[in-house]
Design a protein around this motif. Sequence first.
Motif, mmCIF file in Angstrom:
data_model
loop_
_atom_site.group_PDB
_atom_site.id
_atom_site.type_symbol
_atom_site.label_atom_id
_atom_site.label_comp_id
_atom_site.label_asym_id
_atom_site.label_seq_id
_atom_site.Cartn_x
_atom_site.Cartn_y
_atom_site.Cartn_z
ATOM 1 N N TYR A 57 0.841 -1.195 0.000
ATOM 2 C CA TYR A 57 0.000 0.000 0.000
ATOM 3 C C TYR A 57 0.875 1.243 0.000
ATOM 4 O O TYR A 57 1.842 1.337 0.753
ATOM 5 N N ARG A 58 0.521 2.214 -0.837
ATOM 6 C CA ARG A 58 1.340 3.423 -0.901
ATOM 7 C C ARG A 58 0.470 4.628 -1.254
ATOM 8 O O ARG A 58 -0.632 4.487 -1.805
ATOM 9 N N LYS A 73 -3.944 -0.046 -8.449
ATOM 10 C CA LYS A 73 -4.253 -0.868 -7.286
ATOM 11 C C LYS A 73 -3.363 -0.523 -6.099
ATOM 12 O O LYS A 73 -2.152 -0.336 -6.257
ATOM 13 N N PHE A 74 -3.996 -0.451 -4.921
ATOM 14 C CA PHE A 74 -3.323 -0.239 -3.628
ATOM 15 C C PHE A 74 -2.651 1.132 -3.521
ATOM 16 O O PHE A 74 -1.766 1.324 -2.699
ATOM 17 N N VAL A 75 -3.080 2.083 -4.381
ATOM 18 C CA VAL A 75 -2.576 3.454 -4.308
ATOM 19 C C VAL A 75 -3.692 4.353 -3.780
ATOM 20 O O VAL A 75 -4.796 4.359 -4.322
ATOM 21 N N ILE A 76 -3.392 5.106 -2.727
ATOM 22 C CA ILE A 76 -4.394 5.957 -2.078
ATOM 23 C C ILE A 76 -3.922 7.402 -2.135
ATOM 24 O O ILE A 76 -2.742 7.695 -1.894
ATOM 25 N N GLU A 77 -4.840 8.288 -2.456
ATOM 26 C CA GLU A 77 -4.489 9.712 -2.515
ATOM 27 C C GLU A 77 -4.592 10.322 -1.115
ATOM 28 O O GLU A 77 -5.627 10.197 -0.458
ATOM 29 N N PRO A 78 -3.539 10.990 -0.645
ATOM 30 C CA PRO A 78 -3.573 11.569 0.701
ATOM 31 C C PRO A 78 -4.323 12.891 0.748
ATOM 32 O O PRO A 78 -4.534 13.550 -0.270
ATOM 33 N N VAL A 79 -4.706 13.273 1.955
ATOM 34 C CA VAL A 79 -5.366 14.553 2.205
ATOM 35 C C VAL A 79 -4.618 15.246 3.341
ATOM 36 O O VAL A 79 -4.229 14.604 4.322
ATOM 37 N N GLU A 80 -4.414 16.553 3.199
ATOM 38 C CA GLU A 80 -3.740 17.328 4.246
ATOM 39 C C GLU A 80 -4.772 17.879 5.231
ATOM 40 O O GLU A 80 -5.723 18.559 4.828
ATOM 41 N N VAL A 81 -4.609 17.535 6.503
ATOM 42 C CA VAL A 81 -5.480 18.049 7.560
ATOM 43 C C VAL A 81 -4.730 19.148 8.301
ATOM 44 O O VAL A 81 -3.674 18.903 8.891
ATOM 45 N N ILE A 82 -5.280 20.363 8.265
ATOM 46 C CA ILE A 82 -4.626 21.518 8.887
ATOM 47 C C ILE A 82 -5.405 21.868 10.153
ATOM 48 O O ILE A 82 -6.566 22.283 10.095
#
Length: 603
Positions: free
Chosen positions: A97-98, A283-292
């Motif tokens: 996972y990345r 597959k197994f790729v997730i887009e990150p989100v920035e929490v401020i």
Amino acid sequence: MPTVSVGRDRLFAALGRTYTQEEFEDLCFSFGIELDDVTTEKAIVRKEKHLDEEEADEDEEVIYKIEVPANRYDLLCLEGLAQALRVFCEIQEIPNYRLSDISKNEMLKIHVKPETSLVRPFVVCAVLRDVTFDKARYNSFIDLQDKLHQNICRRRTLVAIGTHDLDKLEGPFTYEALPPSSIAFTPLKQERNFRADELMEFYKSDLKLKKFLHIIEDSPVFPVLYDSKRTVLSLPPIINGAHSAITLETKNVFIECTATDLTKAKIVLNTMVTAFSEYCANKFVIEPVEVISSDGKSNIYPDLSVYNMEVSLSYINGLIGVSLEAEEVTKFLNRMQLHAKQSTSAKKQCNFIVSVPPSRSDVLHPCDVMEDVAIAYGFNSIKDKAVADNKGSKRLAGSLTLLPLNEISDLIRKEVALIGFTEVLTFILCSKKENFAMLNRKDDKSKAVIIGNPRSSDFEAVRTSLMPGILKTVAHNKDHPKPIKIFEVGDVALLDDTRDVGAKNLRQLAALYCGANAGFEIIHGLVDRVMEKNGVPFVSPGDKSGYYIERSDEPEFLAGRQARIIYKGKHAGTFGIVHPEVLNNFDIPDPCSFVELNIESFL
């Protein structure tokens, strides 16, 4: 344990082969889970409606109900279960996972307002891009959220999950806490706008949602998520907005988890994205989100970092009771989705560096690694090797030995049973009335651990004495031939501010004699026998080399017919004739004598 219902044919398709029921039961057992029931969807509906059973049609989908461990959140859906079994059967490699390779400027952002700290302070988010849903995948996606809400999320009190069609929204997002009258939106499956306070009244008649209203209804502010156009995403932990509802056509899914427990929120988010990222184009790729955060601190979620743990081969072999080679252990761990390689730092002993993926939140300690090795090796393959220790008793080979407290507890149980007493086992929880008022005791709020929101008035507190359970046992067996001679060895709990959990357990021995007369001398003799078998001499008052008794004044006993047991200068227990008022409270017509003694004082 949680039960996961999955379609048999879809599961077999995901595993790449079909199994007979016996073969699949064997596979489940080998993996440490259990096929609990085989049914059909129509049979489940008929059972819920209490209708008569009918023979299943040939075209009805067969449903497998599979019991999984309560801490294996990754197995709560078909996707996670099938993937774990594929890796276990060595059909598939352990997924990597990345996070998608995007710059921080391109990331979606969510800003947290300071007012959220008043009600639900944490939020974590992620995006699944280019997802392909069909009806079965969509249902599994929704079902996993429900399973997590009931399990680790503790009915949404700790974590609430919201899933949204990202293409219907515009970032950046904000997570706020506002007065209920200031929030208005169209909730899921509704067609008109509601203010948040109106919504709380509206859902009081909803069988599914009314049980979550208490979480925030008394708060002066309600948590709410907005996009950049002030479109409401959700009112956690109650309901999502209708505007961003996901459908079978949804391609980009925005997942947000609001929480009072950040650790659990991260686990829930990781479970969602690792299970369903296999349906993404990458597959197994997730887009990150920035929490401020409101203080300006920035965090990137999900956290897919791998946790490394060092475990020695001798530790694994010693606890399981086998002699495995390093290569075998590595293979077994890989089958359980744990990367393992031999450590280069260990000079004399063989150590492993075990890499725990984000999907395995249950692995916290080397003993969890050892357990996975034992599962992959096969519990039926582990042979019990009983060896005699230097005291002549038998135990399993390896490093497993009884804790001293449990060992002395067993010895005391045996000795009291030989005297002629019958062992009973009573509930650890009791009502506050039984624990105090019915024993003529006053509740000063400094002793008992009280259960928050108990299901029943019978289970309001953790017992501070074994006496209520023993007396209830006699009350339910008062027609039994006399005398009644019973005992219990068990734990009680007392509040203790010096402990990190605020309370402590104490192991106690309690015994009761009930007959035509009180039998005070029999209980006194039992005390002397227990002390004698523990090598404790009877001494003069003030002598700390043994034990003696002195007058006591406990309200549950008859005045002048009770005594305190002093061992090494400390109060170790009390015995005496039970007060008639206490017997009357428990509806016991015959006189009784009772003793309660702290076992831990002998260690």
